[in-house]
Design a protein around this motif. Structure first.
Motif, PDB file in Angstrom:
ATOM      1  N   ALA A   1      37.813  27.051 -11.206  1.00  0.00           N
ATOM      2  CA  ALA A   1      37.014  26.151 -10.381  1.00  0.00           C
ATOM      3  C   ALA A   1      37.586  24.745 -10.517  1.00  0.00           C
ATOM      4  CB  ALA A   1      35.544  26.178 -10.817  1.00  0.00           C
ATOM      5  N   MET A   2      37.547  23.982  -9.446  1.00  0.00           N
ATOM      6  CA  MET A   2      38.079  22.617  -9.477  1.00  0.00           C
ATOM      7  C   MET A   2      37.006  21.674 -10.006  1.00  0.00           C
ATOM      8  SD  MET A   2      41.012  23.435  -8.581  1.00  0.00           S
ATOM      9  CE  MET A   2      41.712  21.789  -8.686  1.00  0.00           C
ATOM     10  N   ARG A   3      37.370  20.888 -11.015  1.00  0.00           N
ATOM     11  CA  ARG A   3      36.356  20.099 -11.725  1.00  0.00           C
ATOM     12  C   ARG A   3      35.806  18.965 -10.874  1.00  0.00           C
ATOM     13  NH1 ARG A   3      39.348  19.613 -16.952  1.00  0.00           N
ATOM     14  NH2 ARG A   3      37.498  18.553 -17.707  1.00  0.00           N
ATOM     15  N   HIS A   4      36.501  18.549  -9.809  1.00  0.00           N
ATOM     16  CA  HIS A   4      35.983  17.484  -8.950  1.00  0.00           C
ATOM     17  C   HIS A   4      35.061  18.033  -7.867  1.00  0.00           C
ATOM     18  CE1 HIS A   4      39.638  18.940  -6.903  1.00  0.00           C
ATOM     19  NE2 HIS A   4      38.942  18.735  -5.807  1.00  0.00           N
ATOM     20  N   ALA A   5      35.004  19.367  -7.738  1.00  0.00           N
ATOM     21  CA  ALA A   5      34.166  19.999  -6.712  1.00  0.00           C
ATOM     22  C   ALA A   5      32.845  20.465  -7.326  1.00  0.00           C
ATOM     23  CB  ALA A   5      34.922  21.166  -6.074  1.00  0.00           C
ATOM     24  N   ALA A   6      32.055  21.169  -6.520  1.00  0.00           N
ATOM     25  CA  ALA A   6      30.724  21.574  -6.986  1.00  0.00           C
ATOM     26  C   ALA A   6      30.513  23.069  -6.804  1.00  0.00           C
ATOM     27  CB  ALA A   6      29.654  20.790  -6.224  1.00  0.00           C
ATOM     28  N   ARG A   7      31.591  23.858  -7.026  1.00  0.00           N
ATOM     29  CA  ARG A   7      31.484  25.297  -6.793  1.00  0.00           C
ATOM     30  C   ARG A   7      31.655  26.098  -8.079  1.00  0.00           C
ATOM     31  NH1 ARG A   7      34.107  26.749  -0.955  1.00  0.00           N
ATOM     32  NH2 ARG A   7      32.672  28.505  -1.268  1.00  0.00           N
ATOM     33  N   SER A   8      31.555  25.460  -9.230  1.00  0.00           N
ATOM     34  CA  SER A   8      31.858  26.162 -10.481  1.00  0.00           C
ATOM     35  C   SER A   8      30.903  27.321 -10.737  1.00  0.00           C
ATOM     36  CB  SER A   8      31.848  25.188 -11.665  1.00  0.00           C
ATOM     37  OG  SER A   8      30.631  24.479 -11.728  1.00  0.00           O
ATOM     38  N   GLN A   9      29.627  27.163 -10.424  1.00  0.00           N
ATOM     39  CA  GLN A   9      28.679  28.264 -10.630  1.00  0.00           C
ATOM     40  C   GLN A   9      29.042  29.442  -9.729  1.00  0.00           C
ATOM     41  OE1 GLN A   9      26.142  28.526 -12.849  1.00  0.00           O
ATOM     42  NE2 GLN A   9      25.580  30.573 -12.124  1.00  0.00           N
ATOM     43  N   GLU A  10      29.388  29.148  -8.499  1.00  0.00           N
ATOM     44  CA  GLU A  10      29.765  30.183  -7.538  1.00  0.00           C
ATOM     45  C   GLU A  10      31.024  30.916  -7.990  1.00  0.00           C
ATOM     46  OE1 GLU A  10      30.424  30.448  -2.675  1.00  0.00           O
ATOM     47  OE2 GLU A  10      30.558  28.527  -3.710  1.00  0.00           O
ATOM     48  N   ILE A  11      32.011  30.170  -8.509  1.00  0.00           N
ATOM     49  CA  ILE A  11      33.260  30.788  -8.957  1.00  0.00           C
ATOM     50  C   ILE A  11      33.028  31.569 -10.243  1.00  0.00           C
ATOM     51  CG2 ILE A  11      35.655  30.374  -9.616  1.00  0.00           C
ATOM     52  CD1 ILE A  11      34.975  29.836  -6.652  1.00  0.00           C
ATOM     53  N   ALA A  12      32.149  31.070 -11.111  1.00  0.00           N
ATOM     54  CA  ALA A  12      31.817  31.807 -12.335  1.00  0.00           C
ATOM     55  C   ALA A  12      31.186  33.159 -11.990  1.00  0.00           C
ATOM     56  CB  ALA A  12      30.876  30.980 -13.205  1.00  0.00           C
ATOM     57  N   GLU A  13      30.265  33.168 -11.036  1.00  0.00           N
ATOM     58  CA  GLU A  13      29.639  34.421 -10.621  1.00  0.00           C
ATOM     59  C   GLU A  13      30.659  35.350  -9.968  1.00  0.00           C
ATOM     60  OE1 GLU A  13      26.419  33.214  -8.130  1.00  0.00           O
ATOM     61  OE2 GLU A  13      25.260  32.334  -9.789  1.00  0.00           O
ATOM     62  N   LEU A  14      31.607  34.768  -9.225  1.00  0.00           N
ATOM     63  CA  LEU A  14      32.668  35.563  -8.617  1.00  0.00           C
ATOM     64  C   LEU A  14      33.520  36.233  -9.695  1.00  0.00           C
ATOM     65  CD1 LEU A  14      34.208  36.146  -5.847  1.00  0.00           C
ATOM     66  CD2 LEU A  14      35.622  34.162  -6.442  1.00  0.00           C
ATOM     67  N   ALA A  15      33.859  35.483 -10.740  1.00  0.00           N
ATOM     68  CA  ALA A  15      34.677  36.031 -11.823  1.00  0.00           C
ATOM     69  C   ALA A  15      33.962  37.193 -12.509  1.00  0.00           C
ATOM     70  CB  ALA A  15      35.003  34.933 -12.835  1.00  0.00           C
ATOM     71  N   VAL A  16      32.684  37.031 -12.783  1.00  0.00           N
ATOM     72  CA  VAL A  16      31.923  38.095 -13.435  1.00  0.00           C
ATOM     73  C   VAL A  16      31.823  39.311 -12.518  1.00  0.00           C
ATOM     74  CG1 VAL A  16      29.629  38.722 -14.300  1.00  0.00           C
ATOM     75  CG2 VAL A  16      30.657  36.530 -14.961  1.00  0.00           C
ATOM     76  N   ARG A  17      31.716  39.074 -11.228  1.00  0.00           N
ATOM     77  CA  ARG A  17      31.606  40.176 -10.273  1.00  0.00           C
ATOM     78  C   ARG A  17      32.850  41.062 -10.289  1.00  0.00           C
ATOM     79  NH1 ARG A  17      29.529  37.222  -6.580  1.00  0.00           N
ATOM     80  NH2 ARG A  17      31.201  36.942  -5.048  1.00  0.00           N
ATOM     81  N   TYR A  18      34.001  40.477 -10.603  1.00  0.00           N
ATOM     82  CA  TYR A  18      35.252  41.233 -10.602  1.00  0.00           C
ATOM     83  C   TYR A  18      35.790  41.472 -12.017  1.00  0.00           C
ATOM     84  CZ  TYR A  18      35.535  40.985  -5.537  1.00  0.00           C
ATOM     85  OH  TYR A  18      35.287  41.147  -4.194  1.00  0.00           O
ATOM     86  N   ARG A  19      34.908  41.396 -13.001  1.00  0.00           N
ATOM     87  CA  ARG A  19      35.361  41.510 -14.390  1.00  0.00           C
ATOM     88  C   ARG A  19      35.923  42.889 -14.702  1.00  0.00           C
ATOM     89  NH1 ARG A  19      30.120  40.361 -17.926  1.00  0.00           N
ATOM     90  NH2 ARG A  19      31.741  40.266 -19.520  1.00  0.00           N
ATOM     91  N   ASP A  20      35.494  43.907 -14.011  1.00  0.00           N
ATOM     92  CA  ASP A  20      35.988  45.260 -14.270  1.00  0.00           C
ATOM     93  C   ASP A  20      37.126  45.657 -13.330  1.00  0.00           C
ATOM     94  OD1 ASP A  20      34.121  45.708 -16.343  1.00  0.00           O
ATOM     95  OD2 ASP A  20      32.574  46.208 -14.865  1.00  0.00           O
ATOM     96  N   ALA A  21      37.588  44.703 -12.522  1.00  0.00           N
ATOM     97  CA  ALA A  21      38.661  44.987 -11.564  1.00  0.00           C
ATOM     98  C   ALA A  21      39.949  44.239 -11.893  1.00  0.00           C
ATOM     99  CB  ALA A  21      38.200  44.625 -10.154  1.00  0.00           C
ATOM    100  N   GLY A  22      39.950  43.474 -12.990  1.00  0.00           N
ATOM    101  CA  GLY A  22      41.164  42.755 -13.369  1.00  0.00           C
ATOM    102  C   GLY A  22      40.976  41.282 -13.666  1.00  0.00           C
ATOM    103  N   VAL A  23      39.808  40.725 -13.348  1.00  0.00           N
ATOM    104  CA  VAL A  23      39.529  39.328 -13.683  1.00  0.00           C
ATOM    105  C   VAL A  23      39.017  39.278 -15.123  1.00  0.00           C
ATOM    106  CG1 VAL A  23      38.145  37.290 -13.159  1.00  0.00           C
ATOM    107  CG2 VAL A  23      39.035  38.700 -11.295  1.00  0.00           C
ATOM    108  N   VAL A  24      39.746  38.585 -15.986  1.00  0.00           N
ATOM    109  CA  VAL A  24      39.407  38.603 -17.416  1.00  0.00           C
ATOM    110  C   VAL A  24      38.797  37.293 -17.904  1.00  0.00           C
ATOM    111  CG1 VAL A  24      41.173  40.315 -17.938  1.00  0.00           C
ATOM    112  CG2 VAL A  24      41.744  37.868 -18.118  1.00  0.00           C
ATOM    113  N   GLY A  25      38.793  36.249 -17.050  1.00  0.00           N
ATOM    114  CA  GLY A  25      38.255  34.986 -17.528  1.00  0.00           C
ATOM    115  C   GLY A  25      38.079  33.964 -16.432  1.00  0.00           C
ATOM    116  N   PHE A  26      37.566  32.799 -16.843  1.00  0.00           N
ATOM    117  CA  PHE A  26      37.230  31.679 -15.958  1.00  0.00           C
ATOM    118  C   PHE A  26      37.890  30.425 -16.521  1.00  0.00           C
ATOM    119  CE2 PHE A  26      34.393  28.025 -15.178  1.00  0.00           C
ATOM    120  CZ  PHE A  26      34.228  28.079 -13.791  1.00  0.00           C
ATOM    121  N   ASP A  27      38.116  29.457 -15.640  1.00  0.00           N
ATOM    122  CA  ASP A  27      38.797  28.219 -16.026  1.00  0.00           C
ATOM    123  C   ASP A  27      38.288  27.101 -15.128  1.00  0.00           C
ATOM    124  OD1 ASP A  27      40.877  26.377 -16.903  1.00  0.00           O
ATOM    125  OD2 ASP A  27      42.023  26.934 -15.117  1.00  0.00           O
ATOM    126  N   ILE A  28      38.367  25.866 -15.614  1.00  0.00           N
ATOM    127  CA  ILE A  28      38.236  24.727 -14.704  1.00  0.00           C
ATOM    128  C   ILE A  28      39.490  23.879 -14.848  1.00  0.00           C
ATOM    129  CG2 ILE A  28      35.713  24.665 -14.691  1.00  0.00           C
ATOM    130  CD1 ILE A  28      35.920  22.140 -16.482  1.00  0.00           C
TER     131      ILE A  28
END
Length: 367
Positions: free
Chosen positions: A154-181
Motif C-alpha cells: 500500500a502507498m503510504r501517502h494514499a488512503a487504501r491501506s486497509q483495503e490492500i491489507a484485506e486484499l492480501a489476506v484474501r489471497y493468502r492461500d494463493a501465493g500472497v505471503v505478506g503486506f508492505d507499505i
C-alpha cells in the motif's frame, strides 16, 4: 566471518540465494518496457531504443535527483496497466531471478497503481500470481528451481491501506505471503495506517514496513513499537543509534539494541542505498559494521532495473568491498530464509534441502 576467497560473479551466480525485498515495477527488462509501451499505446518513454533506454534508467537512478529517480517508475508502472502486461512482467521476473540462482524470492508491488486500464484490485493480483506461476514453470524447464511469495504494497501517502491489507489476506492461500507499505517516509509516518496493521495482526498475517531508508530512527521506532512490523524494509538508518566510543568500540542506543536483541530482520539493499544517499558507497555501507555486530542482516536488490543489478552482483560487490567468502554469503542467505514469510517447516526444507547443501558443494569445489 568467512575468509576472503576472491569469489567470481559466475561462482556466486551458482549459489542458492534468497531475496526478500524486490519491487516488481523495478525489475522489468528494458526490451519488455519498449514492447509493452508499443502494445498499449504508451508514448511517454524517453526513447524506444532498448540499449539507450536501459542506460537512461540507470543514469536517472544514479543522478542524485529524486525527481528523475521517481520518473523511472512512472514509465514502468505506465506500461503495466493490462492483464497481459502484468502476466508477462511477473513471468519474466520469476525467470530472471531463477536464472540468477535465486531459489526463494518475495516480490512486492502496489496493486492500486495498476488500475488505469480498468482492472480491479483482484484482477491485478490474479494476473501477477498467474505470471509468477508461468515463470516458475518456464524456469523449471530450463533447470532452475524457484519459489516466489508475493507481498502486496500500500502507498503510504494514499488512503487504501486497509483495503490492500484485506486484499492480501484474501489471497493468502494463493501465493500472497505478506503486506508492505512504501513511499515517501517524511510526512507520511506508518502510524497513519494503524488500522491496517491491527487488522493484519488479528488475522495472524505477516507484514513489513519501508522504514529507516531516508527518514531515520523515528520511522524505525514507529514501525516497530506502534505498528508491530515483522521486518524493516531497508532499516539502514539504525546506524544513527550506534556511536563510536572513545576506546574505539561501539556504543549502541536502546533502539539499536532492541533491533539486534529481538532479531528484527533488516532488508538491506546496498546498491539502491547508495543511489538514494542512504550510504556513500558500497565500501562505506553500514552493512559491514552491522554484519560484525551480528544484526539480522539480509541482502536484497530493491530495483534491479534502476540499479542495474542482480542478487549475484549485490553479493559480488560485498565480497569485493568486505572480503566476504562462502560462509558469509551463506549466513546472509540463511538469515533471509529464516526471516521469510513462509511457514516454518517450509523455510527449514529450503535451508536444509537446498541452501546449505548448495553452499557446501560450492565450498568443496573451490577449496
Amino acid at each position: 566471518m568467512g575468509m576472503s576467497q576472491n569469489l567470481t560473479l559466475e561462482q556466486i551466480r551458482q549459489a542458492p540465494k534468497a531475496l526478500l525485498h524486490d519491487h516488481l515495477d523495478g525489475g522489468l527488462r528494458p526490451r519488455t518496457v519498449v514492447e509493452l509501451a508499443e502494445a498499449q499505446g504508451y508514448t511517454g518513454l524517453p526513447t524506444t531504443d532498448v540499449a539507450q533506454l536501459e542506460t537512461w534508467f540507470r543514469e536517472s537512478a544514479d543522478s542524485g535527483s529524486l525527481e528523475r529517480y521517481l520518473e523511472t517508475f512512472t514509465h514502468t508502472v505506465g506500461v503495466m496497466q493490462s492483464r497481459e502486461a502484468l502476466v508477462r512482467v511477473a513471468a519474466e521476473c520469476a525467470e530472471d531471478l531463477a536464472a540468477d540462482g535465486v531459489v526463494y524470492a518475495e516480490v512486492r508491488y502496489a496493486p492500486e497503481q495498476h488500475l488505469e486500464g480498468g482492472l480491479t484490485l483482484d484482477q491485478v493480483v490474479e494476473a501477477v500470481l498467474e505470471g509468477f506461476e508461468q515463470g516458475r514453470e518456464r524456469a523449471a524447464r530450463a533447470g532452475n528451481q524457484i519459489r516466489i511469495g508475493t507481498l502486496l504494497t500500500a502507498m503510504r501517502h494514499a488512503a487504501r491501506s486497509q483495503e490492500i491489507a484485506e486484499l492480501a489476506v484474501r489471497y493468502r492461500d494463493a501465493g500472497v505471503v505478506g503486506f508492505d507499505i512504501a513511499g515517501a517516509e517524511a510526512g507520511y509516518p506508518p502510524t497513519r495506517h494503524l488500522d491496517a496493521f491491527e487488522y493484519l495482526r488479528r488475522e495472524n498475517f505477516h507484514f513489513t514496513i519501508h522504514a529507516g531508508e531516508a527518514f531515520g530512527l523515528p520511522s524505525i521506532w514507529e514501525a516497530l513499537q506502534w505498528c508491530g512490523t515483522d521486518r524493516l524494509g531497508h532499516g539502514v538508518r539504525i546506524v544513527d543509534d550506534i556511536e563510536s566510543s572513545p576506546s574505539g568500540g561501539l556504543r549502541m542506543g536502546r533502539l539499536a539494541n532492541y533491533v539486534r536483541d529481538k532479531r528484527i530482520p533488516l532488508e538491506l539493499c546496498p546498491s539502491s542505498n547508495v543511489q538514494t544517499g542512504a550510504a556513500d558507497s558500497i565500501e562505506k555501507h553500514p552493512i559491514g559494521m552491522l554484519r560484525r555486530q551480528r544484526f539480522r542482516i539480509t541482502v536484497n536488490t530493491d530495483n534491479r532495473l534502476q540499479s542495474g543489478t542482480t542478487m549475484s552482483e549485490e553479493f559480488a560487490k560485498l565480497c569485493e568491498a568486505f572480503g566476504y567468502g562462502w560462509d558469509d554469503l551463506q549466513w546472509f542467505t540463511v538469515n533471509a530464509m529464516k526471516s521469510s514469510f513462509l511457514p516454518f517447516d517450509e523455510r527449514l526444507a529450503l535451508i536444509n534441502g537446498h541452501i546449505k547443501p548448495g553452499f557446501a558443494q560450492l565450498k568443496w569445489a573451490t577449496e
